[in-house]
Design an enzyme around this catalytic site. Sequence first.
Site, PDB file in Angstrom:
ATOM      1  N   ASP A 101       0.860  -1.193   0.000  1.00  0.00           N
ATOM      2  CA  ASP A 101       0.000   0.000   0.000  1.00  0.00           C
ATOM      3  C   ASP A 101       0.897   1.243   0.000  1.00  0.00           C
ATOM      4  O   ASP A 101       2.102   1.154   0.240  1.00  0.00           O
ATOM      5  CB  ASP A 101      -0.920  -0.006   1.239  1.00  0.00           C
ATOM      6  CG  ASP A 101      -1.916   1.159   1.254  1.00  0.00           C
ATOM      7  OD1 ASP A 101      -2.305   1.645   0.181  1.00  0.00           O
ATOM      8  OD2 ASP A 101      -2.301   1.591   2.359  1.00  0.00           O
ATOM      9  N   SER A 102       0.269   2.396  -0.210  1.00  0.00           N
ATOM     10  CA  SER A 102       1.019   3.657  -0.122  1.00  0.00           C
ATOM     11  C   SER A 102       1.436   3.930   1.323  1.00  0.00           C
ATOM     12  O   SER A 102       2.510   4.449   1.591  1.00  0.00           O
ATOM     13  CB  SER A 102       0.125   4.804  -0.582  1.00  0.00           C
ATOM     14  OG  SER A 102      -1.064   4.819   0.205  1.00  0.00           O
TER      15      SER A 102
ATOM     16  N   CYS B  46      -4.524  -1.489  -2.015  1.00  0.00           N
ATOM     17  CA  CYS B  46      -4.740  -0.062  -2.213  1.00  0.00           C
ATOM     18  C   CYS B  46      -5.697   0.109  -3.389  1.00  0.00           C
ATOM     19  O   CYS B  46      -5.372  -0.289  -4.520  1.00  0.00           O
ATOM     20  CB  CYS B  46      -3.390   0.594  -2.526  1.00  0.00           C
ATOM     21  SG  CYS B  46      -3.514   2.333  -2.933  1.00  0.00           S
TER      22      CYS B  46
ATOM     23  N   GLU C  68      -4.440   7.660   9.031  1.00  0.00           N
ATOM     24  CA  GLU C  68      -3.017   7.440   9.384  1.00  0.00           C
ATOM     25  C   GLU C  68      -2.746   8.002  10.775  1.00  0.00           C
ATOM     26  O   GLU C  68      -2.074   7.384  11.592  1.00  0.00           O
ATOM     27  CB  GLU C  68      -2.101   8.143   8.370  1.00  0.00           C
ATOM     28  CG  GLU C  68      -1.992   7.466   7.033  1.00  0.00           C
ATOM     29  CD  GLU C  68      -0.815   6.477   6.904  1.00  0.00           C
ATOM     30  OE1 GLU C  68       0.245   6.714   7.514  1.00  0.00           O
ATOM     31  OE2 GLU C  68      -0.980   5.480   6.182  1.00  0.00           O
TER      32      GLU C  68
ATOM     33  N   CYS D  17     -11.336   2.642   0.307  1.00  0.00           N
ATOM     34  CA  CYS D  17      -9.928   2.963   0.552  1.00  0.00           C
ATOM     35  C   CYS D  17      -9.534   2.108   1.745  1.00  0.00           C
ATOM     36  O   CYS D  17     -10.275   2.058   2.740  1.00  0.00           O
ATOM     37  CB  CYS D  17      -9.768   4.446   0.891  1.00  0.00           C
ATOM     38  SG  CYS D  17      -8.109   4.865   1.466  1.00  0.00           S
TER      39      CYS D  17
ATOM     40  N   HIS E 112      -7.506   2.482   3.947  1.00  0.00           N
ATOM     41  CA  HIS E 112      -7.278   3.236   5.190  1.00  0.00           C
ATOM     42  C   HIS E 112      -8.541   3.360   6.043  1.00  0.00           C
ATOM     43  O   HIS E 112      -8.463   3.467   7.259  1.00  0.00           O
ATOM     44  CB  HIS E 112      -6.775   4.655   4.872  1.00  0.00           C
ATOM     45  CG  HIS E 112      -5.308   4.725   4.622  1.00  0.00           C
ATOM     46  ND1 HIS E 112      -4.732   4.337   3.442  1.00  0.00           N
ATOM     47  CD2 HIS E 112      -4.296   5.152   5.412  1.00  0.00           C
ATOM     48  CE1 HIS E 112      -3.428   4.515   3.506  1.00  0.00           C
ATOM     49  NE2 HIS E 112      -3.134   5.009   4.697  1.00  0.00           N
TER      50      HIS E 112
END
Length: 269
Positions: free
Chosen positions: A13-14, A77, A155, A188, A190
């Site tokens: 993932d990023s 992702c 995050e 997403c 996240h």
Amino acid sequence: MIHTPLTKILVFDSGLGGLTILQALQKKLPSCEYVYASDNEAFPYGTKSAEFLITRVQRVLQVLIDKTQPHIIVVACNTASTLVLPHIRRHFAIPIVGVVPAIKPAAQQSTTKVIGLLGTPGTVARGYTKGLIEEFAKDCKVISVGSAELVILAEEALRGFTPTQAVLHSLLKPLFDAPQLDTIVLACTHFPLIKKNLSDASPREVNWIDSSEAIARRVSALLDNQALAKIGPQGNGSTAIFTAQNTDTNSLSDVLNSFSLARTEYIQV
Ligand code: DGL
């Protein structure tokens, strides 16, 4: 005695959103060895151009494959998967599983046929995502919200900074302005990190759908089909890899340990 090598799965993932996919994989396939890779040097992906992401993801994956020799890659992702899958599948011989918005189950499960799509600006704008809506949610009204801010908030939440209800409430407002909406796709990786916060900030109950369990089932089926080793002696344990080392990555060891990522390494891309 035949020594079966442990199946190694690279989850990419990023940032740290892919940990939500890693967690589902670890639950479904506990005896695999995992490499969790974050391209934190180029984070976030959601606001980057298509040209940049196609080149970048291919380059990072090449370095990761050379270093870790995985049996299977999971691009955890949505922003990357909705764009780069055809390119990287042409380029690498290793099986690749992508994570894309769970529009099909959302459309099937919605009673009112009004669903929300919450992703990055990149994901909600992609032709691929629009194709999924066209194919699987033709009978639904789909309200899309692309938020780069929510990625940053997720995050930060992992680092102990919980987003305020007021901020989440205003980010969710365009979805809840539709009185019939009963289902929201977390498009997403996240966002499941702050699913409880999102749900607490919502004005009414809805069904939140993410892709993690479906991806774990898909990887498990792929491992069976390809007869890739799934059972074996415990390997070296699982590892986290970052593309940039900084004070932030140095402070993440507790978070990474909670996902059984005992070691941290760095690569240069
Ligand atoms: N976790 C990613 C996704 O699923 C992308 C977040 C970002 O880097 O913008 O889309």
